[in-house]
Design a protein around this motif. Structure first.
Motif, PDB file in Angstrom:
ATOM      1  N   ALA A  79       0.817  -1.214   0.000  1.00 39.52           N
ATOM      2  CA  ALA A  79       0.000   0.000   0.000  1.00 39.52           C
ATOM      3  C   ALA A  79       0.851   1.265   0.000  1.00 39.52           C
ATOM      4  CB  ALA A  79      -0.939  -0.008   1.204  1.00 39.52           C
ATOM      5  N   VAL A  80       1.997   1.224   0.687  1.00 43.06           N
ATOM      6  CA  VAL A  80       2.815   2.442   0.761  1.00 43.06           C
ATOM      7  C   VAL A  80       3.481   2.764  -0.580  1.00 43.06           C
ATOM      8  CG1 VAL A  80       3.260   2.214   3.234  1.00 43.06           C
ATOM      9  CG2 VAL A  80       4.811   1.128   1.600  1.00 43.06           C
ATOM     10  N   VAL A 106      -6.158   0.530   3.962  1.00 42.02           N
ATOM     11  CA  VAL A 106      -5.363  -0.700   4.055  1.00 42.02           C
ATOM     12  C   VAL A 106      -4.151  -0.492   4.946  1.00 42.02           C
ATOM     13  CG1 VAL A 106      -3.905  -2.289   2.730  1.00 42.02           C
ATOM     14  CG2 VAL A 106      -6.141  -1.624   1.852  1.00 42.02           C
ATOM     15  N   GLU A 107      -3.505   0.647   4.841  1.00 44.77           N
ATOM     16  CA  GLU A 107      -2.342   0.934   5.685  1.00 44.77           C
ATOM     17  C   GLU A 107      -2.725   0.947   7.157  1.00 44.77           C
ATOM     18  OE1 GLU A 107      -0.160   4.397   4.569  1.00 44.77           O
ATOM     19  OE2 GLU A 107      -0.327   3.949   2.429  1.00 44.77           O
ATOM     20  N   ASN A 108      -3.803   1.634   7.494  1.00 48.20           N
ATOM     21  CA  ASN A 108      -4.217   1.740   8.896  1.00 48.20           C
ATOM     22  C   ASN A 108      -4.656   0.390   9.447  1.00 48.20           C
ATOM     23  OD1 ASN A 108      -4.590   4.798  10.002  1.00 48.20           O
ATOM     24  ND2 ASN A 108      -4.754   4.747   7.799  1.00 48.20           N
ATOM     25  N   VAL A 109      -5.420  -0.364   8.669  1.00 45.60           N
ATOM     26  CA  VAL A 109      -5.878  -1.674   9.136  1.00 45.60           C
ATOM     27  C   VAL A 109      -4.695  -2.630   9.290  1.00 45.60           C
ATOM     28  CG1 VAL A 109      -7.302  -3.669   8.551  1.00 45.60           C
ATOM     29  CG2 VAL A 109      -8.177  -1.369   8.144  1.00 45.60           C
ATOM     30  N   SER A 110      -3.755  -2.590   8.362  1.00 44.52           N
ATOM     31  CA  SER A 110      -2.600  -3.487   8.430  1.00 44.52           C
ATOM     32  C   SER A 110      -1.731  -3.190   9.643  1.00 44.52           C
ATOM     33  CB  SER A 110      -1.772  -3.364   7.147  1.00 44.52           C
ATOM     34  OG  SER A 110      -2.533  -3.723   6.018  1.00 44.52           O
ATOM     35  N   ILE A 111      -1.539  -1.918   9.949  1.00 41.93           N
ATOM     36  CA  ILE A 111      -0.744  -1.558  11.124  1.00 41.93           C
ATOM     37  C   ILE A 111      -1.427  -2.053  12.397  1.00 41.93           C
ATOM     38  CG2 ILE A 111       0.098   0.381  12.490  1.00 41.93           C
ATOM     39  CD1 ILE A 111       0.503   1.896   9.857  1.00 41.93           C
ATOM     40  N   THR A 152      -8.211 -10.031  14.845  1.00 37.66           N
ATOM     41  CA  THR A 152      -7.054  -9.166  14.585  1.00 37.66           C
ATOM     42  C   THR A 152      -7.254  -8.287  13.357  1.00 37.66           C
ATOM     43  OG1 THR A 152      -5.959 -10.918  13.306  1.00 37.66           O
ATOM     44  CG2 THR A 152      -5.452 -10.796  15.667  1.00 37.66           C
ATOM     45  N   TRP A 153      -8.174  -8.671  12.478  1.00 38.72           N
ATOM     46  CA  TRP A 153      -8.496  -7.840  11.313  1.00 38.72           C
ATOM     47  C   TRP A 153      -9.743  -6.986  11.540  1.00 38.72           C
ATOM     48  CZ3 TRP A 153      -5.313  -7.186   7.273  1.00 38.72           C
ATOM     49  CH2 TRP A 153      -4.300  -8.141   7.084  1.00 38.72           C
ATOM     50  N   LEU A 154     -10.737  -7.544  12.210  1.00 42.34           N
ATOM     51  CA  LEU A 154     -12.005  -6.826  12.363  1.00 42.34           C
ATOM     52  C   LEU A 154     -11.882  -5.644  13.325  1.00 42.34           C
ATOM     53  CD1 LEU A 154     -14.527  -9.827  12.493  1.00 42.34           C
ATOM     54  CD2 LEU A 154     -14.076  -8.257  10.587  1.00 42.34           C
ATOM     55  N   ILE A 155     -11.099  -5.799  14.384  1.00 49.30           N
ATOM     56  CA  ILE A 155     -10.964  -4.704  15.359  1.00 49.30           C
ATOM     57  C   ILE A 155     -10.304  -3.480  14.732  1.00 49.30           C
ATOM     58  CG2 ILE A 155      -9.839  -4.017  17.509  1.00 49.30           C
ATOM     59  CD1 ILE A 155     -10.342  -6.832  18.556  1.00 49.30           C
ATOM     60  N   THR A 160     -10.736   1.891  12.200  1.00 51.64           N
ATOM     61  CA  THR A 160     -10.355   2.721  11.063  1.00 51.64           C
ATOM     62  C   THR A 160     -11.561   3.375  10.401  1.00 51.64           C
ATOM     63  OG1 THR A 160      -8.421   1.327  10.642  1.00 51.64           O
ATOM     64  CG2 THR A 160      -9.176   2.718   8.836  1.00 51.64           C
ATOM     65  N   LEU A 161     -12.660   2.615  10.263  1.00 54.21           N
ATOM     66  CA  LEU A 161     -13.835   3.136   9.574  1.00 54.21           C
ATOM     67  C   LEU A 161     -14.793   3.896  10.489  1.00 54.21           C
ATOM     68  CD1 LEU A 161     -14.704   0.102   7.252  1.00 54.21           C
ATOM     69  CD2 LEU A 161     -13.368   2.152   6.711  1.00 54.21           C
TER      70      LEU A 161
END
Length: 248
Positions: A79-80, A106-111, A152-155, A160-161
């Motif tokens: 993403a970066v 995507v960047e925020n969720v991945s971090i 770990t993905w949903l939180i 983020t949203l």
């Protein structure tokens, strides 16, 4: 007639100018650093994912979270690349605004997923080292592992949203920094970002440190017990022969 120029007025007008990351040479340096990190991270995380997928022996509960961590980091590295492209562009955003928003999300969720995966790995190691194996197997069943991986993905996706739904901010191209990121559209957006980035994620970091400190204490105590047992002198063994039976 003398004309006096007030220096304070000039300084105040200069200070009030909005900041913009407009120096192209500086943007090239930052974009180059981003590209290097992205290429190294993409290569390394891809190797981790392939190693676990191709080897049956290392498909453990811990490595499930390791693969999850590598996947999140891989998405962030990809993403970066769009941030680097935006920094190198001289005439605004070189791709669509929608793609820029998706990359920022995507960047925020991945971090967030990376931090939660690290915390999950630390807790997994703590339970495996300090508790009986039967408890570990009861906790880390395939169903529970799948649920933890989904969380770990949903939180981070929810966090983020959430500002977008509450009208506290949005994700789009920021002409101030020439990158894709979050923009503040509400006075309370800064407080929300401080709550997430300054309270939630640091608390996860503290929990990771606590887990590994507890593991270290347990191993240190266990090592001392083993060394004490080895250094303890053994009592001499005496053998007493049974009395001879008298022949009739």
């Amino acid at each position: 007639m003398e004309v006096h120029t007030d220096a304070s007025v000039v300084l105040n007008s200069t200070d009030s100018l909005p900041f913009e990351f407009s120096q192209f040479s500086h943007r090239v340096i930052v974009a180059t650093m981003i590209l290097i990190v992205s290429l190294v991270g993409t290569f390394g995380n891809s190797l981790v994912i392939l190693a676990v997928l191709l080897s049956m022996k290392i498909r453990t509960a811990t490595n499930a979270f390791v693969v999850n961590l590598a996947t999140a980091d891989l998405l962030a590295c990809l993403a970066v690349l769009f941030d680097a492209a935006a920094l190198l562009a001289k005439d605004g955003l070189p791709f669509s605004e929608l793609l820029c928003s998706v990359c920022a999300v995507v960047e925020n969720v991945s971090i967030g997923c990376s931090i939660l995966s690290l915390a999950s790995i630390a807790f997994n190691r703590l339970l495996l080292v300090t508790r009986p194996a039967i408890i570990y197997r009861k906790v880390y069943t395939p169903k529970n592992i799948a649920m933890l991986l989904a969380l770990t993905w949903l939180i981070p996706l929810f966090l983020t949203l959430l500002p977008s739904f509450l009208n506290l901010g949005d994700f789009k191209y920021d002409p101030k920094y020439h990158m894709c990121g979050s923009s503040a559209s509400h006075p309370r957006s800064k407080a929300f970002r401080i709550l997430v980035a300054g309270v939630l994620y640091p608390s996860l970091l503290v929990s990771i440190i606590v887990c590994y400190v507890l593991i270290w204490r347990h191993l240190r105590r266990h090592t001392k017990m083993i060394s004490y047992t080895r250094e303890e002198p053994l009592e001499p063994i005496t053998y007493t022969a049974p009395p001879l039976r008298q022949l009739p």
